[in-house]
Design an enzyme around this catalytic site. Structure first.
Site, mmCIF file in Angstrom:
data_model
loop_
_atom_site.group_PDB
_atom_site.id
_atom_site.type_symbol
_atom_site.label_atom_id
_atom_site.label_comp_id
_atom_site.label_asym_id
_atom_site.label_seq_id
_atom_site.Cartn_x
_atom_site.Cartn_y
_atom_site.Cartn_z
ATOM 1 N N HIS A 17 0.713 -1.255 -0.079
ATOM 2 C CA HIS A 17 -0.076 0.061 -0.075
ATOM 3 C C HIS A 17 0.868 1.251 0.020
ATOM 4 O O HIS A 17 0.519 2.241 -0.551
ATOM 5 C CB HIS A 17 -0.839 -0.176 1.368
ATOM 6 C CG HIS A 17 -1.916 1.148 1.328
ATOM 7 N ND1 HIS A 17 -3.127 1.106 0.595
ATOM 8 C CD2 HIS A 17 -1.806 2.470 1.846
ATOM 9 C CE1 HIS A 17 -3.895 2.304 0.705
ATOM 10 N NE2 HIS A 17 -3.300 3.212 1.621
ATOM 11 N N LYS B 74 -7.101 14.372 -6.471
ATOM 12 C CA LYS B 74 -6.717 12.945 -6.160
ATOM 13 C C LYS B 74 -7.542 12.253 -5.876
ATOM 14 O O LYS B 74 -8.728 12.669 -5.091
ATOM 15 C CB LYS B 74 -5.405 12.998 -5.297
ATOM 16 C CG LYS B 74 -4.559 11.770 -5.297
ATOM 17 C CD LYS B 74 -3.606 11.783 -4.306
ATOM 18 C CE LYS B 74 -2.790 10.509 -4.056
ATOM 19 N NZ LYS B 74 -1.928 10.336 -2.701
ATOM 20 N N GLU C 260 -8.037 8.175 -4.069
ATOM 21 C CA GLU C 260 -7.620 7.112 -3.608
ATOM 22 C C GLU C 260 -8.806 6.108 -3.007
ATOM 23 O O GLU C 260 -9.887 6.315 -2.859
ATOM 24 C CB GLU C 260 -6.805 7.520 -2.290
ATOM 25 C CG GLU C 260 -5.305 8.292 -2.700
ATOM 26 C CD GLU C 260 -4.774 8.286 -1.477
ATOM 27 O OE1 GLU C 260 -5.295 8.344 -0.153
ATOM 28 O OE2 GLU C 260 -3.496 8.247 -1.644
ATOM 29 N N SER C 261 -8.211 4.768 -2.801
ATOM 30 C CA SER C 261 -9.378 3.682 -2.157
ATOM 31 C C SER C 261 -9.111 3.408 -0.909
ATOM 32 O O SER C 261 -8.360 3.791 -0.254
ATOM 33 C CB SER C 261 -8.588 2.411 -2.825
ATOM 34 O OG SER C 261 -7.335 2.129 -2.420
ATOM 35 N N HIS C 262 -10.360 3.190 -0.355
ATOM 36 C CA HIS C 262 -10.467 2.611 0.951
ATOM 37 C C HIS C 262 -11.269 1.289 1.002
ATOM 38 O O HIS C 262 -12.514 1.220 1.561
ATOM 39 C CB HIS C 262 -11.204 3.565 1.852
ATOM 40 C CG HIS C 262 -10.473 3.986 3.153
ATOM 41 N ND1 HIS C 262 -11.150 3.936 4.208
ATOM 42 C CD2 HIS C 262 -9.015 4.111 3.414
ATOM 43 C CE1 HIS C 262 -9.991 4.021 5.203
ATOM 44 N NE2 HIS C 262 -8.775 4.154 4.658
ATOM 45 N N ASP D 187 -5.186 14.984 2.331
ATOM 46 C CA ASP D 187 -3.899 14.904 1.262
ATOM 47 C C ASP D 187 -4.215 16.199 0.591
ATOM 48 O O ASP D 187 -3.070 16.641 0.135
ATOM 49 C CB ASP D 187 -4.144 13.557 0.031
ATOM 50 C CG ASP D 187 -3.567 12.411 0.589
ATOM 51 O OD1 ASP D 187 -2.685 12.363 1.451
ATOM 52 O OD2 ASP D 187 -3.912 11.628 -0.038
ATOM 53 N N SER E 186 -4.792 6.498 13.412
ATOM 54 C CA SER E 186 -5.774 7.423 13.826
ATOM 55 C C SER E 186 -5.939 8.611 13.042
ATOM 56 O O SER E 186 -5.220 8.988 12.328
ATOM 57 C CB SER E 186 -5.575 8.165 15.393
ATOM 58 O OG SER E 186 -5.623 6.773 15.961
ATOM 59 N N ASN F 126 -5.943 8.716 -11.133
ATOM 60 C CA ASN F 126 -6.435 7.480 -11.266
ATOM 61 C C ASN F 126 -6.384 6.554 -10.099
ATOM 62 O O ASN F 126 -5.453 6.627 -9.086
ATOM 63 C CB ASN F 126 -5.683 6.605 -12.415
ATOM 64 C CG ASN F 126 -4.272 6.456 -12.220
ATOM 65 O OD1 ASN F 126 -3.733 5.610 -11.413
ATOM 66 N ND2 ASN F 126 -3.480 7.412 -12.573
ATOM 67 N N GLY G 233 -2.175 9.405 -8.241
ATOM 68 C CA GLY G 233 -3.087 8.469 -7.755
ATOM 69 C C GLY G 233 -2.962 7.695 -7.070
ATOM 70 O O GLY G 233 -2.166 7.829 -5.999
#
Length: 764
Positions: A63, A108, A110-112, A134, A331, A518, A555
């Protein structure tokens, strides 16, 4: 990779070694293999402490380090088109582009994904919070968010658990921050069951001179941790959880998901902006994945190379935390700043006024070492650059998936097509009410789309549009798109199709496409088939951006999206940002002008591989996706932007999933006005083909000739389809007997009922 790595001499190697008895270190449990662990030992010239191991394990995780993807991601830089609009490119928290008049925009995605499956509300909420920070860390004010969501079948029990929580989490966090959610996508497919995709985008704005960087220069400068206190929530969360696949055993070992506090983050935003406004910050970094580990190592490595941190000074919610837990905690709502000594008091004063806890926890040095102490002992002494830039880099084996040939040869040509008007009518309604194409109002109504007062267009429009400057009307447009079925059939083309759809959506509002972000969602990189898909998708996206002249600014890569050995469809999600010189000249997709001419721009071919028609009616996936035509996309975009600027059209809607049929349904329902359409050629192909580089436009009365001339000069085919008007969608075309006749008519109330009933019925 590791055996010949040089040792770095430390400041207190003997003391550290003495503090680390020869007890087993759980490097395997932390995601490191034997070679990676040995590399750490070679770098340090000794056995790492448990705290040092914690830092390397999270910083070298998939990651954080991109160790399986960076050899491919370099193409985005190597093939980047030359442009003077890119102010900050890849490698920072977010890219920054110049949009004119002294304004800069940073954005930007991002994934979660994995946290949102474990705990849907908090997983999605903290995904929004993380991407917002970010953007803050670049010196910008966040002004809008978007999201790209994918779930299993809409009626699956797993989806009914995850979907409401994810949507509530996104809405709960974003609404509390006071940020409009201006668009995105929500899709369903069996491959995402037990592995939903939750991709969040944020965009922010600043003046050129206000750009900040994640850097720690100046020995003697102070390191300040501010925001929420550090607790046990999310220890190793994103960095570890996103580097493992889901199976029965891994579910038992999942770390807790981060817990968000949007009201703290709102205060943090305003506090940061005041700190930036008084020029109190030399460098800044948000604390997301890998927490204190990431912030300290990245800041130090990008600065003068050294930092001394006293972990005893980190404000804790739980005093029982061990140092390695403090380092790995994720956190939320925390930032780290580098501040000149003479400005520390003012920094702390502003934080106190905003009720933001802030603590000086260390200082910048020129030792090129990151040194940390805890309870009087040195527990970390490492060269930070080795954690940030010298981790493992893998050239993973690549080979096409074994079933790809059979999949591509299983074309939709064998599927029975509608053969008369009644069957065509039924298919239009099926598609309009299908999970992927049905109205997403149940989702978007939970988001505040117009807070702050600068939202010009939002879902369900082609793209979100936000005003930046009130006086000039300067604004931006954003679209976020992807299609996992297309990419499963052809990864290179699938990535370019995602790019071309987002590019087309932005231009359909009247904006000039400018830059790309992306989020690349794939299965395990240890699977050669997945890595082949990834490599081809990256190559396709890099080549597409190079051709269209829009750089990738940054990305995210999300691997290990699979349950057991079953991976999701490869799903690159592409965000395109465009610029409006004046948002007052934008158009939407609504049919509102009675009697106005409706025209189709672009060429329609018989293309049904990976289509919604095949997916909805037959559950079929096979063949090849639509032909990519980037030259035609660029030409179409130029026509749309010019036609909108010159007032030649009153509405524009791109054609994509579901073809012309779905475009007509959405435009009629959005404007509350019907249409009378005459189809060219084969009615089935005309209605449901998903050929790209096409858009439907409503022509300004009297501008037909000027639009035709504009299209001719650009080489874009244009054909009149019919006129707007009435309270039904009425379609004429070639009957099976070969003559032209009315094929069907669907009242708008029937279309609306089909289009709007799906999601509420599944979510109740």
């Amino acid at each position: 990779m590791g055996a010949g790595a040089p040792a770095y001499s430390g400041t207190d190697t003997v003391a550290i070694a003495a503090a680390s008895p020869e007890r087993p270190l759980p490097y395997v449990e932390l995601g490191m293999n034997d070679e990676e662990y040995q590399r750490v030992r070679n770098i340090l010239g000794r056995r790492p402490t448990s705290s040092e191991l914690a830092i390397y394990s999270v910083m070298w995780s998939e990651h954080c380090s991109y160790k399986s993807s960076k050899v491919h991601l370099r193409q985005f830089g190597d093939k980047a088109p030359k442009t003077d609009k890119l102010l900050v490119g890849m490698g920072e928290n977010a890219g920054v582009v110049d949009i004119g008049q002294g304004w800069a925009v940073t954005f930007k995605v991002e994934s979660h994904n994995h946290p949102s499956y474990v705990e849907p509300y908090q997983g999605a909420a903290t995904g929004v919070g993380g991407i917002v920070r970010d953007i803050m860390s670049m010196g910008a004010r966040p002004i809008a968010v978007m999201d790209s969501l994918r779930f299993g079948p809409a009626d699956a029990p797993d989806t009914q658990r995850v979907l409401p929580g994810v949507v509530a989490g996104i809405g709960g966090y974003g609404n509390s921050l006071g940020l409009p959610n201006i668009g995105g996508e929500t899709a369903f497919d069996a491959c995402y069951e037990q592995n939903p995709l939750v991709n969040a985008l944020c965009v922010g704005v600043m003046k050129h001179e206000d750009i900040k960087r994640a850097v720690a220069p100046g020995p003697g400068n102070k390191v300040i941790l501010f925001g929420a206190t550090t607790g046990p929530d999310g220890i190793g969360g994103a960095s570890v959880l996103a580097s493992a696949t889901f199976d029965e055993e891994s579910q038992k070992k999942r770390p807790s998901v981060q817990v968000g506090d949007p009201f703290m983050e709102k205060l943090l935003i305003e506090c940061c902006l005041e700190l930036f406004g008084e020029d109190l910050v030399v460098g800044i970094q948000d604390l997301g994945a890998a927490g204190v580990s990431c912030a300290t190592t990245e800041l130090a490595a990008a600065g003068t190379g050294g930092m001394h941190i006293d972990l005893d000074l980190v404000p804790l919610r739980d005093e029982t935390l061990l140092p390695e837990e403090i380092l790995m905690s994720e956190s939320q709502e925390r930032m780290m700043a580098v501040v000149e000594p003479g400005k520390v008091d003012r920094f702390l004063e502003i934080c106190a006024r905003w009720e933001i806890p802030a603590t000086v926890i260390g200082s910048v040095t020129d030792t090129r070492r990151l040194v940390m102490t805890w309870r009087g002992e040195t527990i970390v002494d490492i060269p930070p650059v080795t954690a940030v830039d010298e981790g493992p880099v893998y050239q993973r084996p690549l080979e096409p998936p074994q079933d790809l040939g059979a999949l591509q040869s299983d074309t939709p040509g064998r599927l029975t097509r509608p053969s008369n008007g009644d069957e065509l009518r039924r298919t239009v309604l099926w598609l309009a009410g299908s999970p992927n194409l049905a109205s997403k109002t149940w989702v978007t109504s939970q988001y505040d789309r117009y807070v702050l007062g600068n939202t010009v267009l939002a879902m369900p429009e082609n793209a979100g549009v936000v005003r930046i400057d009130d006086e000039s009307g300067l604004g931006i447009a954003l679209s976020l798109d992807g299609n996992g079925r297309y990419t499963r059939l052809d990864p290179y083309a699938g990535a370019q199709l995602a790019l071309s759809e987002a590019f087309r959506n932005v231009a359909a509002t009247g904006a000039r496409p400018l830059a790309v972000t992306n989020c690349l969602n794939f299965g395990s990189p240890e699977d050669p088939g997945v890595m082949w898909q990834f490599a081809r998708a990256v190559e396709g996206l890099a080549d597409g951006c190079q051709y269209l002249g829009i750089p990738v600014t940054g990305g995210n890569v999300s691997f290990y999206n699979q349950t057991g050995t079953t991976a999701i469809n490869p799903t690159p999600v592409v965000g395109v940002l465009g610029v409006h010189d004046d948002v007052r000249r934008r158009v939407n997709m609504s049919l509102t002008t009675d009697g106005a001419t409706i025209a189709l721009l672009g060429e329609t071919r018989e293309e049904f591989g990976g289509s919604e028609w095949a997916h909805v009616v037959y559950g079929h996936l096979g063949g090849l996706p639509p032909l990519v035509d980037l030259k035609a996309e660029a030409a179409l975009a130029s026509v749309m932007v010019s036609a909108i600027r010159d007032g030649l059209v009153t509405a524009v809607h791109d054609l994509s999933d579901g073809g012309l049929s779905q475009t007509l349904v959405e435009s009629c329902l959005r404007g509350g006005l019907g249409a009378r359409i005459t189809l060219p050629g084969d009615p089935f192909t005309a209605l449901f083909s998903e050929s790209v580089a096409r858009a439907m436009v409503v022509v300004t009365p009297g501008a037909e000739a000027r639009l035709a001339a504009l299209c001719e000069s650009a080489g874009v085919p244009v054909a009149q389809l019919g006129v707007a008007g009435g309270d039904a969608l009425t379609v004429t075309g070639r009957a099976p007997e070969g003559d032209q006749q009315e094929l069907f008519s669907i009242p708008l109330h029937e279309l609306r009922e089909a289009h709007e009933r799906m999601l509420p019925s599944y979510a109740d």
